[in-house]
Design a protein around this motif. Sequence first.
Motif, short mmCIF file in Angstrom:
data_model
loop_
_atom_site.label_atom_id
_atom_site.label_comp_id
_atom_site.label_asym_id
_atom_site.label_seq_id
_atom_site.Cartn_x
_atom_site.Cartn_y
_atom_site.Cartn_z
N LEU A 120 38.24 40.36 42.38
CA LEU A 120 37.09 39.99 41.55
C LEU A 120 37.53 39.87 40.09
N PRO A 121 36.83 39.10 39.26
CA PRO A 121 37.29 38.80 37.90
C PRO A 121 37.47 40.02 36.98
N VAL A 122 36.52 40.92 36.92
CA VAL A 122 36.60 42.03 35.96
C VAL A 122 37.47 43.16 36.49
N LEU A 123 37.42 43.37 37.80
CA LEU A 123 38.18 44.44 38.40
C LEU A 123 39.63 44.02 38.54
N GLY A 124 40.52 44.97 38.49
CA GLY A 124 41.92 44.61 38.59
C GLY A 124 42.77 45.76 39.09
N PRO A 125 44.03 45.49 39.34
CA PRO A 125 44.93 46.53 39.85
C PRO A 125 45.15 47.66 38.85
N TRP A 126 44.83 47.46 37.58
CA TRP A 126 44.97 48.50 36.58
C TRP A 126 44.01 49.66 36.86
#
Length: 89
Positions: free
Chosen positions: A41-47
Amino acid sequence: MTSATPASLTVLGRRFVLPRQRWRRRALGWAFVAGGVLSILPVLGPWMFPVGLAILSVDSPFYRRMRRRLAIRIGRRWPKLNAWLKAPA
């Protein structure tokens, strides 16, 4: 039950204050882990995954041990980085 001092987490020399209630810290940590899993998803990330594990490490001995071992490995592998992170602000 709340603690006398708020829980905090130090990352890269910065101190972050976490919620006092244990269940809120756990919910926040698991929310970040779930966000890391949904990294398409755009806002969520592996960070978000390592951040969630760091938040969970405040209350969990297993994750705390993992975080401390990783900090020791990083400190031994990159001593200059370790000295820079521990330098007084």
